[in-house]
Enzyme design. Structure first.
Site, PDB file in Angstrom:
ATOM      1  N   GLU A 116     -16.110  20.602  10.327  1.00  0.00           N
ATOM      2  CA  GLU A 116     -15.245  20.516   9.163  1.00  0.00           C
ATOM      3  C   GLU A 116     -14.938  21.829   8.511  1.00  0.00           C
ATOM      4  OE1 GLU A 116     -12.883  18.124   8.185  1.00  0.00           O
ATOM      5  OE2 GLU A 116     -13.494  17.391  10.105  1.00  0.00           O
ATOM      6  N   ASP A 169       4.694  47.761  22.976  1.00  0.00           N
ATOM      7  CA  ASP A 169       4.517  46.601  22.797  1.00  0.00           C
ATOM      8  C   ASP A 169       5.281  45.517  21.678  1.00  0.00           C
ATOM      9  OD1 ASP A 169       2.663  46.426  24.702  1.00  0.00           O
ATOM     10  OD2 ASP A 169       0.857  46.373  23.341  1.00  0.00           O
TER      11      ASP A 169
END
Length: 279
Positions: A116, A169
């Protein structure tokens, strides 16, 4: 650059970083990756690293002390100050600007949670920032850490064989990348745009810029702030839109024409009974 990964599965990130550009960066001494397992710092026969959450609810929460000891061991392994980053869905969304910011640090310590999550007190005391790679749930932070390792490694000077690759890119200038082509020139799937074969570098640069603008407008309009575009970029985008609209109109006309062209032999008989036919 040195990256330390705090994880129950540090070998997972190490394996991801052993190939391609990241692996080459390691071989060239541009990146060193080190794993630290908090279970090695846990106490007791079972070396527990998690416990049930206060307040009830499902799942387990990672304990403070094993993680804290692992982070401190990682800090002590090198005198260079390190920025501690926790892989968390509550963190800042990872984008290329954040990647460049992280890549500028000499050292990173990436904290990978499981179950969690991590006790909030550890985050407040030891973590400099939280980073998320997207709005979805993973089993742990290792995949997110591997993404960051890959993204920052390729920005290290000398990691890429051609430094221009990083500059061109997607997202480096806020736009998606333009389409790319290679041999053969002619193929059953189509040909290469003539401009790319022209040898005119100014025309090629203009075409690539226009394609980047157009693709971003079509696929990721959230990235495109048209108000901030230069006059030249706005003209390129307007031309792209006009060409796209013309192509779509031509395609629609072609489909309509094909649908309306039926030979006399293919015409179906009129529906319903004709004169004198039995009812």
């Amino acid at each position: 650059m040195r990256i330390d990964v705090i994880s129950l599965f540090p070998e997972f990130v190490a394996q991801c970083a052993a190939f391609g550009v990241v692996g080459r960066a390691g071989e060239r001494g541009l990146l060193s990756l080190h794993g630290w397992n908090p279970r090695d710092y846990a106490e007791g026969n079972y070396r527990r690293v998690d416990e049930r959450p206060f307040g009830g609810g499902p799942g387990m929460v990672m304990l403070i002390e094993p993680l804290r000891a692992a982070i401190r061991a990682a800090r002590a392994a090198d005198p260079t100050p390190a920025r501690v980053v926790y892989m968390s869905p509550q963190g800042v969304r990872l984008g290329q600007a954040k990647v460049r910011e992280l890549a500028a640090h000499e050292r990173l310590i990436l904290l990978c949670g499981r179950y969690e999550g991590v006790d909030e007190r550890l985050i407040q005391a030891e973590v400099d920032e939280e980073v998320s790679i997207g709005d979805y749930v993973l089993s742990g932070g290792e995949l997110a850490a591997a993404v960051i390792v890959d993204a920052v490694a390729r920005l290290q000077d000398g990691a890429l064989n051609d430094a221009e690759s990083a500059v061109q890119d997607s997202f480096e200038d806020g736009l998606l990348d333009c389409p790319h082509y290679t041999r053969p020139v002619e193929h059953e799937l189509g040909g290469v745009p003539a401009v790319l074969m022209s040898g005119n570098h100014a025309h090629i640069a203009r075409w690539r810029r226009q394609q980047a603008l157009g693709r971003t407008w079509q696929r990721r309009p959230d990235l495109l702030d048209e108000a901030a575009l230069s006059k030249a970029d706005r003209k390129l985008l307007e031309a792209y839109r006009a060409e796209l609209a013309a192509a779509q109109a031509a395609a629609a006309t072609s489909v309509e024409g094909a649908a309306g062209t039926v030979s006399s032999d293919d015409r179906a008989p009129a529906a319903g009974p004709g004169p004198g036919s039995p009812a």
